[in-house]
Design a protein around this motif. Structure first.
Motif, short mmCIF file in Angstrom:
data_model
loop_
_atom_site.label_atom_id
_atom_site.label_comp_id
_atom_site.label_asym_id
_atom_site.label_seq_id
_atom_site.Cartn_x
_atom_site.Cartn_y
_atom_site.Cartn_z
N ASP A 36 0.84 -1.21 0.00
CA ASP A 36 0.00 0.00 0.00
C ASP A 36 0.86 1.25 0.00
O ASP A 36 1.89 1.31 0.68
N ASP A 90 -13.30 -1.27 -5.10
CA ASP A 90 -13.57 -0.08 -5.92
C ASP A 90 -12.74 -0.09 -7.22
O ASP A 90 -13.09 0.63 -8.15
N LEU A 108 -18.63 -0.81 0.02
CA LEU A 108 -17.64 -1.63 0.73
C LEU A 108 -18.16 -3.07 0.88
O LEU A 108 -17.40 -4.03 0.74
C1 LIG Z 1 -19.64 9.26 1.11
C2 LIG Z 1 -19.44 7.76 1.03
C3 LIG Z 1 -20.07 6.93 1.95
C4 LIG Z 1 -19.92 5.53 1.86
N1 LIG Z 1 -20.58 4.74 2.75
C5 LIG Z 1 -20.51 3.39 2.63
C6 LIG Z 1 -21.23 2.52 3.51
O1 LIG Z 1 -21.94 2.96 4.42
N2 LIG Z 1 -21.13 1.18 3.33
C7 LIG Z 1 -20.38 0.66 2.34
O2 LIG Z 1 -20.37 -0.59 2.18
N3 LIG Z 1 -19.65 1.45 1.50
C8 LIG Z 1 -19.69 2.79 1.62
N4 LIG Z 1 -18.98 3.59 0.78
C9 LIG Z 1 -18.08 2.98 -0.23
C10 LIG Z 1 -16.73 2.55 0.38
O3 LIG Z 1 -16.17 3.64 1.08
C11 LIG Z 1 -15.78 2.06 -0.72
O4 LIG Z 1 -16.45 1.14 -1.53
C12 LIG Z 1 -14.54 1.41 -0.08
O5 LIG Z 1 -13.79 2.34 0.63
C13 LIG Z 1 -13.64 0.79 -1.16
O6 LIG Z 1 -12.53 0.18 -0.55
P1 LIG Z 1 -11.29 -0.33 -1.42
O7 LIG Z 1 -10.37 -0.99 -0.46
O8 LIG Z 1 -11.74 -1.08 -2.61
O9 LIG Z 1 -10.63 1.01 -2.01
P2 LIG Z 1 -9.86 2.18 -1.25
O10 LIG Z 1 -10.42 2.40 0.11
O11 LIG Z 1 -9.85 3.34 -2.19
O12 LIG Z 1 -8.38 1.63 -1.05
C14 LIG Z 1 -7.45 1.60 -2.10
C15 LIG Z 1 -6.05 1.48 -1.50
O13 LIG Z 1 -5.12 1.31 -2.58
C16 LIG Z 1 -3.95 2.06 -2.28
N5 LIG Z 1 -3.26 2.32 -3.55
C17 LIG Z 1 -3.71 3.04 -4.60
N6 LIG Z 1 -2.79 3.01 -5.60
C18 LIG Z 1 -1.74 2.23 -5.16
C19 LIG Z 1 -0.52 1.81 -5.72
N7 LIG Z 1 -0.14 2.18 -6.96
N8 LIG Z 1 0.29 1.02 -4.99
C20 LIG Z 1 -0.07 0.63 -3.74
N9 LIG Z 1 -1.22 1.01 -3.16
C21 LIG Z 1 -2.04 1.79 -3.87
C22 LIG Z 1 -4.45 3.30 -1.54
O14 LIG Z 1 -3.43 3.85 -0.73
C23 LIG Z 1 -5.62 2.72 -0.73
O15 LIG Z 1 -5.20 2.34 0.57
C24 LIG Z 1 -19.11 4.98 0.84
C25 LIG Z 1 -18.45 5.82 -0.08
C26 LIG Z 1 -18.62 7.19 0.00
C27 LIG Z 1 -17.92 8.09 -1.00
#
Ligand SMILES: Cc1cc2nc3c(=O)[nH]c(=O)nc-3n(C[C@H](O)[C@H](O)[C@H](O)COP(=O)(O)OP(=O)(O)OC[C@H]3O[C@@H](n4cnc5c(N)ncnc54)[C@H](O)[C@@H]3O)c2cc1C
Length: 410
Positions: free
Chosen positions: A36, A294, A307
């Motif tokens: 990360d 995501d 999430l």
């Molecule tokens: C306002 C809002 C409210 C929400 N409420 C909810 C809810 O109530 N319930 C729910 O289920 N979902 C909710 N969501 C959606 C949820 O927040 C996302 O779906 C979730 O955070 C996605 O997680 P992820 O781990 O896929 O991506 P991310 O959280 O974006 O994590 C991606 C990671 O990849 C890392 N990264 C990026 N590029 C690189 C690279 N080149 N090398 C190494 N690391 C890298 C970043 O540092 C980061 O840590 C909400 C979203 C929003 C905007």
């Protein structure tokens, strides 16, 4: 680490989805590196992310199966009732049309609200001492190159990691998805999610509210203590003006939208804003490569499911990979990854389309549309099996549920 380390799986992105997936794989003996770009100390800081996520019962079962629930329980607020209202700013909560009561589907809560930072802390504690899981952070993945029988992942310090499979869980922009040439479809909603934690005088009794206002949905989600998280969807052109208001004026706007049933309101922490968009990757897989969370799909937060869908990807992908490894199959093969894609891609597209349609239907004040949706909410509220159907869908218990989400070990 040597200049060229070897793992079974390397995950680019140790966010909430990537790290959960890494934990699931490593607990079943799949040697995994999670890389990360951010410092682990930073991502658990209260100033990093103000969001609070709702965890569906299936996601909670997964966290229990992975040994994380014990760390989360003290920070989890159960949602016992959800009230949906189709109201203007002035009508506020008095315009309630639909009531989901936990006792209509079983004994347990409808969901749990947990602050993202607490989930990240639980993950960091949960991976401590797990043999076979290496967290490399802060370090960025710069590219992934398919070779014969392996994929080589290069980090921003020049290190190379060879693995049988590379998974990108690197978020909405997913640099690795782009670099692998995987296209997406999607659009911006021209809406911004304004997020803040509100402390209030009277208890919320575990009730969540979703109010449909002309600018978009306005959610009030119970947190531990006398606190609630608001997710206020506003037209992006207007959002900056609300964000710049002083605390008293901002709270005045919140009060107008919600009403005064909780007594005095105050801000508990800063305000946050997130531009809202929808995207779907056209493919979830490539040679020795897969997308999760995501990176694969971004949905409107109207139902708080983004999430939850990502965790479901993690549970399905872990199951497919672990089963293949046990059978001695190549975990990066097209046959193995194809099973994951056909399990998850259609499901996610269906949810994304439903949330998109809901947002369009409810972010609108045109009189005939408002009349039809009020009628629709009334019908759903009066037909118990229909209500149970919606609650069942939101609980994550519908369709082909991965084993971890049934609370079973893989
Ligand atoms: C306002 C809002 C409210 C929400 N409420 C909810 C809810 O109530 N319930 C729910 O289920 N979902 C909710 N969501 C959606 C949820 O927040 C996302 O779906 C979730 O955070 C996605 O997680 P992820 O781990 O896929 O991506 P991310 O959280 O974006 O994590 C991606 C990671 O990849 C890392 N990264 C990026 N590029 C690189 C690279 N080149 N090398 C190494 N690391 C890298 C970043 O540092 C980061 O840590 C909400 C979203 C929003 C905007």
């Amino acid at each position: 680490m040597t200049a060229h380390s070897k793992f079974d799986v390397v995950i680019a992105g140790g966010g909430m989805v990537g790290l959960t997936l890494g934990l699931a794989l490593a607990r079943s003996g799949v040697e995994t590196a999670v890389v990360d770009g951010l410092d682990p100390a930073l991502v658990v800081d209260a100033k990093f992310d103000g969001r609070v996520s709702s965890f569906a019962p299936a996601s909670c079962r997964m966290l229990e199966a992975l040994g994380l629930w014990a760390h989360l329980a003290p920070h989890a607020q159960p949602i016992m009732d959800i009230i949906v209202g189709d109201g203007s700013a002035r009508e506020g909560a008095s315009a309630a049309l639909l009531h989901f009561d936990h006792s209509e589907v079983g004994q347990g809560p409808l969901a749990h609200m947990i602050e993202n930072r607490h989930f990240r802390m639980a993950l960091q504690r949960g991976i401590e001492g797990v043999a076979g899981l290496t967290l490399i952070a802060p370090r960025k993945v710069v590219r992934a190159m398919q070779g014969r029988g392996a994929i080589d992942v290069e980090l921003d310090d020049g290190r190379l990691i060879a693995a049988s499979l590379c998974i990108a869980a690197d978020g909405r922009e997913s640099p690795l998805r782009e670099a692998q040439g995987i296209k997406t479809v999607g659009w911006s909603y021209a809406q911004t999610g304004i997020v803040a934690t509100i402390a209030h005088e009277r208890p919320h009794r575990g009730t969540a509210y979703e109010l449909f206002l002309a600018s978009g949905p306005f959610a009030i989600l119970p947190m531990t203590g006398n606190r609630s998280s608001i997710v206020w969807t506003e037209r992006s052109a207007l959002a900056p003006a609300f964000l710049q208001l002083d605390d008293a004026a901002f709270l005045g706007e919140v009060g107008q939208r919600f009403g005064d049933q909780w007594g005095h309101l105050s801000l508990d922490g800063p305000r946050w804003s997130y531009p809202l968009s929808m995207h779907l990757a056209l493919s979830y897989i490539g040679p020795r490569f897969a997308l999760a969370g995501d990176a694969a799909h971004g949905v409107h937060p109207i139902a708080g499911q983004g999430l939850n869908l990502g965790l479901r990807d993690a549970a399905a992908l872990a199951e497919v990979v672990i089963e293949a490894a046990r059978l001695g199959l190549d975990i990066g093969s097209e046959a193995v990854l194809g099973r994951y894609q056909s399990w998850r891609r259609f499901d996610n597209a269906l949810f994304a389309a439903s949330f998109d349609a809901l947002n369009r239907l409810f972010s609108n004040d045109v009189a005939p549309v408002a009349a039809v949706r009020r009628m629709g909410l009334d019908i759903v509220d009066s037909i118990a099996p229909l209500k149970r159907f919606f609650m069942h869908q939101a609980s994550g218990a519908s369709g082909d549920v991965p084993r971890l989400m049934r609370g079973e070990a893989i």
